[in-house]
Design an enzyme around this catalytic site. Structure first.
Site, PDB file in Angstrom:
ATOM      1  CE  LYS A   1      48.226  17.045 -15.372  1.00 20.00           C
ATOM      2  NZ  LYS A   1      47.450  17.145 -14.919  1.00 20.00           N
TER       3      LYS A   1
ATOM      4  NE  ARG B   1      50.137  26.848 -36.124  1.00 18.51           N
ATOM      5  CZ  ARG B   1      50.856  27.421 -36.396  1.00 18.51           C
ATOM      6  NH1 ARG B   1      51.762  28.816 -35.218  1.00 18.51           N
ATOM      7  NH2 ARG B   1      50.283  28.192 -37.654  1.00 18.51           N
TER       8      ARG B   1
ATOM      9  CG  HIS C   1      49.589  27.532 -42.064  1.00 10.55           C
ATOM     10  ND1 HIS C   1      48.677  27.500 -42.092  1.00 10.55           N
ATOM     11  CD2 HIS C   1      50.704  28.400 -41.299  1.00 10.55           C
ATOM     12  CE1 HIS C   1      49.022  28.553 -40.884  1.00 10.55           C
ATOM     13  NE2 HIS C   1      49.792  28.951 -41.013  1.00 10.55           N
TER      14      HIS C   1
ATOM     15  NE  ARG D   1      52.892  36.334 -36.713  1.00 11.66           N
ATOM     16  CZ  ARG D   1      54.049  36.508 -37.601  1.00 11.66           C
ATOM     17  NH1 ARG D   1      53.592  38.374 -37.354  1.00 11.66           N
ATOM     18  NH2 ARG D   1      54.890  36.765 -36.430  1.00 11.66           N
ATOM     19  CB  THR D   2      48.099  30.423 -36.451  1.00 13.65           C
ATOM     20  OG1 THR D   2      48.949  30.906 -37.782  1.00 13.65           O
ATOM     21  CG2 THR D   2      47.193  29.856 -37.410  1.00 13.65           C
TER      22      THR D   2
HETATM   23  C1  NCD Z   1      54.443  30.653 -40.271  1.00 10.47           C
HETATM   24  C2  NCD Z   1      54.058  28.800 -39.611  1.00 10.47           C
HETATM   25  O1  NCD Z   1      53.937  28.798 -38.721  1.00 10.47           O
HETATM   26  O2  NCD Z   1      54.223  28.495 -40.431  1.00 10.47           O
HETATM   27  N1  NCD Z   1      53.837  31.405 -40.068  1.00 10.47           N
HETATM   28  C3  NCD Z   1      52.765  31.859 -39.432  1.00 10.47           C
HETATM   29  O3  NCD Z   1      51.786  30.989 -39.351  1.00 10.47           O
HETATM   30  N2  NCD Z   1      52.007  33.165 -40.092  1.00 10.47           N
HETATM   31  C4  NCD Z   1      55.300  30.691 -41.318  1.00 10.47           C
HETATM   32  C5  NCD Z   1      56.732  30.401 -40.484  1.00 10.47           C
HETATM   33  O4  NCD Z   1      56.926  29.753 -38.757  1.00 10.47           O
HETATM   34  O5  NCD Z   1      57.827  31.003 -40.810  1.00 10.47           O
END
Ligand code: NCD
Length: 305
Positions: free
Chosen positions: A83, A105, A133, A55-56
């Site tokens: 690598k 991320r 987040h 999603r993100t």
């Molecule tokens: C979350 C994350 O990756 O921190 N998901 C997200 O970004 N929608 C929560 C999760 O992984 O449970």
């Protein structure tokens, strides 16, 4: 504001500006046949994903594209990171290519903060380890405001694996700034050390918390971050901390059920709760994510132009 690294960095006014801007983004797109605004034409946004994400990653990509930015998405798999290239060398490469924004991320808490010291562009934290987040917290606040008309004064229960959840930490910080009352509900083994200093109440009793909640936010049990056993069994976890239909009945009439995804259906949330058309906002959270990320990119990149 140059970077978005922590939800705690946002003042109340800044957070409200993001939410208001997200409304304007929605309105601007609603009237258009082509879902695109020219705002960030000629700017480059790099999505740097060292950790799995559906999603993100897609949401940030779509947000940047809807603002007409040039978008490059870089996943660690298939790159020089596999690598052994360091975060710093990756950052310097991006810098040499002239990225205006880097969305990062990373499995390591603090990675986006380090990155911010190495690149000239804006850094957006898209989830760092178990730390933060911030755009998830913003899209959650946006969803609450759309559904319930406000965030100020709302009673929000955040339930489950708080220990491993960057979503929980960012939400606690932002919701506190916006005047909501947060209660964390979890078994003692899934609460972080120092939780007493967080601006939130703590409860071990979900059934006692639900009747007093306007919002219940269920968290995924993050098995990939668990080296040891944090609870006796999945069944036992579900029985005490899972949201099933019976428990959902304890909520006040217009309370909503949220989950950031991905879900473990049948574990922290029953399928019929996740799919409940009246209470569940899970699908809306995903669409709202695009508007909120457009707002953040616009404010960080467009505002100064
Ligand atoms: C979350 C994350 O990756 O921190 N998901 C997200 O970004 N929608 C929560 C999760 O992984 O449970």
């Amino acid at each position: 504001m140059k970077h978005l690294l922590s939800a705690g960095d946002l003042s109340r006014d800044e957070a409200l500006t993001v939410l208001d801007t997200a409304v304007r983004m929605d309105e601007a797109l609603a009237g258009r046949e082509v879902k695109k605004l020219p705002t960030l034409r000629g700017r480059t946004v790099v999505n740097l994903f060292f950790e799995d994400s559906t999603r993100t990653r897609i949401s940030f990509e779509l947000a940047a594209k809807r603002l007409s930015a040039d978008v490059v998405t870089f996943s660690a798999k298939g790159s020089s990171v596999s690598k052994g290239e360091s975060l710093k060398d990756t950052a310097l490469t991006l810098e040499a290519m002239g990225a205006d924004a880097v969305v990062c991320r990373h499995a390591m808490s603090g990675a986006p903060h380090r990155l911010a010291g190495w690149v000239r562009g804006s850094v957006l934290n898209a989830g760092d380890g178990t730390h933060e987040h911030p755009t998830q917290a913003l899209l959650d606040a946006y969803t609450m405001r759309r559904r319930l008309g406000r965030v100020d004064g709302l009673r929000v229960a955040i339930v489950g694996d708080v220990l491993h959840s960057r979503v929980a930490r960012s939400n606690v910080l932002l919701l506190h700034t916006l005047g909501a009352e947060v209660t964390l509900v979890a078994p003692p083994t899934l609460l972080p050390v120092g939780v007493a200093e967080w601006p939130a109440a703590v409860s071990y009793d979900l059934d006692a918390t639900l009747p007093k909640a306007d919002v219940v936010m269920m968290l995924r049990v993050q098995r990939e971050r668990m080296g040891q056993a944090y609870f006796p069994s999945e069944r036992e976890y579900s029985r005490r901390y899972g949201l099933d239909r019976h428990r959902m009945g304890l909520l006040p009439d217009d309370a909503i059920v949220m989950h950031p995804g991905p879900m473990n259906r049948g574990m922290e949330i029953a399928a019929e709760v996740a799919d409940d058309p009246r209470r569940s906002t899970i699908v809306e959270q995903v669409s709202n994510g695009v508007s909120v990320r457009m707002a953040v990119l616009y404010l960080l990149l467009g505002g100064a132009q």
